[in-house]
Write a protein that holds these residues in place. Structure first.
Motif, PDB file in Angstrom:
ATOM      1  N   MET A   6      13.087   3.950   5.580  1.00 51.91           N
ATOM      2  CA  MET A   6      13.328   5.254   4.960  1.00 51.91           C
ATOM      3  C   MET A   6      14.469   6.012   5.639  1.00 51.91           C
ATOM      4  O   MET A   6      15.077   6.896   5.033  1.00 51.91           O
ATOM      5  N   GLY A  13      10.200   7.087  14.603  1.00 50.89           N
ATOM      6  CA  GLY A  13      10.128   5.653  14.310  1.00 50.89           C
ATOM      7  C   GLY A  13      11.153   4.819  15.048  1.00 50.89           C
ATOM      8  O   GLY A  13      11.065   3.591  15.060  1.00 50.89           O
ATOM      9  N   ASP A  73      13.793  -1.069   0.021  1.00 52.61           N
ATOM     10  CA  ASP A  73      12.714  -0.707   0.940  1.00 52.61           C
ATOM     11  C   ASP A  73      11.833   0.371   0.290  1.00 52.61           C
ATOM     12  O   ASP A  73      12.343   1.375  -0.203  1.00 52.61           O
ATOM     13  N   ASP A  81       0.800  -1.227   0.000  1.00 51.39           N
ATOM     14  CA  ASP A  81       0.000   0.000   0.000  1.00 51.39           C
ATOM     15  C   ASP A  81       0.836   1.284   0.000  1.00 51.39           C
ATOM     16  O   ASP A  81       0.279   2.376   0.023  1.00 51.39           O
ATOM     17  N   SER A 101       2.100   3.440   8.640  1.00 49.34           N
ATOM     18  CA  SER A 101       3.205   3.899   9.497  1.00 49.34           C
ATOM     19  C   SER A 101       3.887   5.150   8.955  1.00 49.34           C
ATOM     20  O   SER A 101       4.449   5.935   9.719  1.00 49.34           O
ATOM     21  N   SER A 102       3.822   5.367   7.655  1.00 51.87           N
ATOM     22  CA  SER A 102       4.446   6.583   7.113  1.00 51.87           C
ATOM     23  C   SER A 102       3.705   7.858   7.530  1.00 51.87           C
ATOM     24  O   SER A 102       4.288   8.948   7.462  1.00 51.87           O
TER      25      SER A 102
END
Ligand code: ADP
Ligand code: MG
Length: 213
Positions: free
Chosen positions: A133, A124, A194, A38, A82-83
Motif C-alpha cells: 500500500m 510497516g 497489490d 482476506d 497486517s493492515s
C-alpha cells in the motif's frame, strides 16, 4: 466545500466504509491471488468498527483529532491482519497532524493525508517498490503536497492524490513483493495489483468524494 468539519469528517469515514464494503469481494480476490484472500473482509470489518465507534461521538463536542484517534483505536481492535496496525498508525498520525484544529481546511487535510502515508511507512517499514500500500500512499502524499504548493483547491488537491494513488497501485503489477505475505510468491506476484494498494485508492477516492458532498 473548503473544509472538513468534525461532522463531515465522521461522514467521510462512513463514506470510506461504504466504498470498502462495495469493493470487498474485489479486494479479497486480489488478496487471493498474492495473499490469503482476506483483505476485503479485514478492511470491511475495520471500517465497519470505525463507523460504529464514530457514531457514538457527539460531533458538536469533538475535535477532528479525536475522530482520527477513535478511528485508529477501533480499527486496531477490529483487525488482526497486517493492515490493522498500519491504518491504526495512519489515523493516529493524522490526528496528531491536525491537533488543536476545530475543522480541517486544505492545508490541514494535506497534512493529514501526508501523515497517514508517513505513518504507514514508519509502521510497516516498506520502501517504495516493494508491492504494498506504500506504493499508493507515498505518491498520493507527494501529489497532494505538490498540488497545495501550486495553490490548488482542497478538492483539486484530493483529486491529485487519488490520481497518483491510482497510478501507484497500477504500477504494483510490475513489482515483486518483499514485504507481507506476497513476498513468499516470488515472480508469481508479477502481473497482479497489490490488494493494499488497491484499497488505498478506494480510501483516497472516498475522501475526495467526501469533499464535494
Ligand atoms: P494480511 O497480509 O495479514 O492478510 P491484509 O490482507 O489485510 O493483511 O493486507 C495485505 C496488504 O497489506 C498487502 O496487500 C500490502 O499492501 C499491505 N502490507 C503488508 N505488509 C506491509 C508492510 N510491511 N508495509 C506496508 N504495507 C504492507
Ligand atoms: Mg490478507
Amino acid at each position: 466545500m473548503t473544509e472538513f468539519t468534525t461532522d463531515k469528517l465522521i461522514r467521510m469515514f462512513t463514506t470510506i466504509a461504504g466504498a470498502i464494503e462495495a469493493n470487498k469481494e474485489r479486494l479479497s480476490e486480489l488478496d487471493g491471488v498474492i495473499g490469503d484472500a482476506d483483505h476485503g473482509v479485514t478492511m470491511d470489518i475495520g471500517f465497519g468498527a470505525v463507523t460504529e465507534a464514530l457514531a457514538n461521538l457527539d460531533p458538536a463536542g469533538t475535535e477532528p483529532t479525536q475522530v482520527f484517534n477513535t478511528a485508529a483505536k477501533s480499527f486496531l481492535n477490529a483487525v488482526g491482519a497486517s493492515s490493522g496496525p498500519l491504518y491504526a498508525t495512519a489515523f493516529m498520525r493524522a490526528g496528531a497532524a491536525v491537533k488543536g484544529r476545530t475543522s480541517l481546511d486544505r492545508d490541514a487535510m494535506v497534512a493529514a493525508v501526508a501523515a497517514m502515508a508517513q505513518g504507514i511507512q514508519d509502521r510497516g517499514k516498506a520502501e517504495r517498490g516493494e508491492k504494498t500500500m506504500v506504493d499508493a500512499w507515498l505518491p498520493a502524499a507527494e501529489a497532494i503536497r505538490a498540488a497545495a504548493e501550486e495553490g490548488q483547491s482542497l478538492q483539486a488537491c484530493l483529486e491529485a492524490a487519488v490520481k497518483a494513488a491510482e497510478e501507484g497501485a497500477e504500477a504494483t503489477k510490475a513489482m515483486l513483493a518483499s514485504k507481507g505475505r506476497a513476498s513468499r510468491l516470488g515472480e508469481r506476484a508479477l502481473g497482479h495489483v497489490d490488494p493494499g494498494a488497491a484499497s488505498a485508492v478506494i480510501i483516497l477516492a472516498a475522501i475526495a468524494g467526501s469533499a464535494t458532498a
